[in-house]
Design a protein around this motif. Structure first.
Motif: not given
Lengths: 314, 305
Positions: B154-164
């Motif tokens: 996943l891209s950085g932004g996607q990973r951040q969204r997964v964490v949220i």
């Protein structure tokens, strides 16, 4: 000014880049492919002009600065600084070139040797770039005063200084080489917000007082507008729009620029981009960059504002 | 007025070593109401993250909470024992850290990590946990098939969204976001903030939002607290703070952001060697607007710009 570079003549651009391209090789398990980092870049900078390169990570802005600093070798195209070609410069000529074109890096915590006092750090730069200097102490005092610090900092170690002060020392070291061009690669992104403006003001002062040409690489549109005379927007290795800062941000034309401008947090904004308009802009960006006949379309002659668009279409 | 979700009273955190103690947070008080977005701003080292970590009871030695109270829904957080703390965390309050996108386990599929969180805290079957994970991913606009992906795909932004999404998995009442977008590009940042707002409207949690980016903070928050040197120096609703900041530090902070439109004027920000000392307790100066008087000093390493 050093011997390597001709004295800047009136009318001659300080930096002139012609159809510069650079690609990197990405290898995966089964295949290798060329990833273009810079595609056909044309950029000219007058002596004493501040130009901001703006784009997202991976857009090629740092690669362009690194090509100028001959830290990368371009695949094709030509870079001239004060009329002199820099392609294939090596050895002593490269060293002389590098004292004329200096780079400020992003991280002032990593770029100063922690085991030496500021004094020693500046002394080394002076010994390297101004070997004929007799009183280096006086010169060091002059340098730190120029960057807005008191002479007492000369006795400090880098860890005793704040981030902003360290970045100022890094700038003083750059000035020790008496450069005519400074490449500043995100010089404020590691600093605390309240002192960033101070460093930008310092760069502005260096231009005003010493006529230094500055290439300011950033992802922060607001700071680019604050500091630079002209902004060039990079997208996937191409300059897609360029023009005088205020005019460019008042009437951004390329969908990519519009996407960036719309994403900057702004409490005064009446409406921000929603997911739909972003998706629409993304589609437009795709259409625009796939155009077969990309050419510069002038929007405002006076502000040198142009956009890269498909010339064959509308 | 409703019962606050979080109430912090006179919180003092000290980092104690053999020779001396450094105060990370000094008599800080504020409250967050249900469904409110509270922004905490200030520069590195001012104590914002110390506050967030003490709310979660994540502080480790040498840090010690030496004074004050943290009340969550009226319950005292500081006196919770290990097992109640364990059931309280993530169920009631969840935190997204600064480099959260690197906090995913790189050798486990995203889906497994969701299942892990949900089943540890709520129990239930794998299938129902997986179903919940699918819903959550959809809420942050990621294709549920990505549950089979590993984090590096996943891209950085996607990973951040997964964490949220993972933080929201158990419907917490309070979400703590510690600089959730600093490592991301502006466009991605905008998308993430939009999603946080959407999630908040859907699930109705309160947010403690920590950042140093004032324009971001003003755009997102309802109420803002400004910290300096471990103390709260100004506390006000976002609109009040934007139009009439009273503390010299807040003014400097707001003056450090160049505008994107309008005339180009020279800004000053805060000069390098200006410090504020003797910061008093907050005093009420207007409608819900609190300011702490302080002395402004400029040190010997004077600034000549």
């Amino acid at each position: 000014m050093t011997a390597a570079t001709a004295q800047p003549r009136a009318g001659q651009p300080a930096v002139s880049i012609r159809s510069l391209s650079k690609s990197f090789t990405a290898s995966t398990f089964l295949r290798r492919k060329q990833v273009p980092a810079l595609r056909d870049i044309d950029l000219e900078m007058r002596q004493g002009e501040i130009v901001a390169l703006v784009g997202e990570s991976g857009s090629g802005k740092s690669t362009l600065a690194r090509c100028l600093a001959i830290l990368e070798t371009p695949d094709s195209g030509e870079i001239r600084v004060h009329g002199k070609k820099i392609n294939g410069l090596g050895g002593a000529a490269a060293r002389r070139y590098r004292s004329d074109v200096q780079m400020i890096f992003q991280d002032p915590f990593g770029s100063l040797n922690p085991t030496f006092r500021v004094e020693h750090i500046l002394q080394r730069a002076l010994a390297l770039h101004q070997p004929k200097l007799t009183s280096s102490r006086a010169e060091m005092v002059r340098l730190v005063t120029t960057v807005g610090l008191a002479p007492e900092v000369l006795g400090s170690f880098p860890h005793e200084l704040s981030g902003g002060q360290r970045q100022r020392i890094a700038i003083a070291r750059v000035l020790a080489a008496k450069p005519s061009v400074i490449l500043a690669d995100e010089p404020t992104s590691m600093l605390d917000v309240s002192v960033r403006i101070g460093v930008l003001n310092l760069l502005h002062k260096l231009r005003d007082e010493h006529g230094i040409t500055i290439l300011y690489v950033t992802h922060d549109l607001a700071s680019a507008r604050y500091l630079a005379d002209r902004i060039a927007v990079l997208h996937e290795g191409r300059i897609v729009e360029s023009g005088e800062s205020v005019q460019l941000l008042d009437s951004p034309t390329h969908p990519y620029t519009r996407l960036l401008v719309g994403a900057v947090p702004n409490p005064d904004r009446d409406h921000s981009l929603d997911a739909q308009s972003r998706a629409a802009l993304r589609q437009q960006i795709k259409d625009w960059s796939e155009g077969r006949n990309l050419r510069k379309r002038v929007i405002n002659e006076e502000a040198q504002h142009w956009v890269l668009s498909d010339g064959s279409g509308a | 007025m409703s019962v606050p979700v979080l109430e912090i009273q006179d919180l003092t955190v000290e980092y104690v070593s053999d020779e001396r103690a450094v105060t990370g947070a000094d008599r800080v008080s504020f409250t967050i109401h249900p469904g409110e977005i509270f922004g905490l701003a200030g520069e590195s080292g001012c104590g914002k993250s110390t506050i967030a970590n003490s709310i979660m009871r994540l502080l480790k030695a040498p840090a010690q909470i030496t004074n004050g109270k943290i009340l969550f829904d009226g319950a005292d957080v500081l006196s919770m024992n290990d097992s109640s703390l364990r059931s309280w965390r993530w169920n009631q309050v969840a935190m997204v850290f600064q480099s959260a996108m690197n906090s995913l386990n790189p050798v486990t599929r995203i889906g497994e990590q969701f299942i892990d969180v949900i089943r540890t805290h709520r129990g239930g079957s794998r299938a129902s946990a997986l179903q919940r994970a699918r819903e959550l991913l959809q809420m942050v606009h990621i294709d549920p098939t990505r549950l089979k992906s590993y984090p590096h795909q996943l891209s950085g932004g996607q990973r951040q969204r997964v964490v949220i999404a993972m933080a929201c998995a158990l419907n917490p009442r309070l979400l703590i976001l510690d600089e959730p977008t600093t490592a991301l590009d502006v466009v991605v940042q905008q998308e993430i903030l939009e999603q946080i707002r959407e999630l908040q409207q859907e699930l109705g949690f309160a947010i403690l939002f920590i950042t140093h980016d004032m324009s971001l903070m003003l755009e997102l928050s309802d109420h803002i607290g400004i910290m300096y040197g471990g103390r709260m120096v100004e506390l006000a609703p976002a609109d009040t703070l934007r139009h009439g900041p009273r503390h010299a530090y807040t003014q400097a902070l707001l003056n450090a952001f160049p505008p994107l439109h309008g005339p180009r004027v020279k800004l000053t920000g805060l000069s390098e060697d200006t410090t504020f000392t003797d910061i008093q307790d907050l005093e009420l100066v207007g409608d819900n607007h609190w300011v702490a008087p302080a002395r402004k000093t400029t040190s010997a390493l004077g600034e000549s710009l």
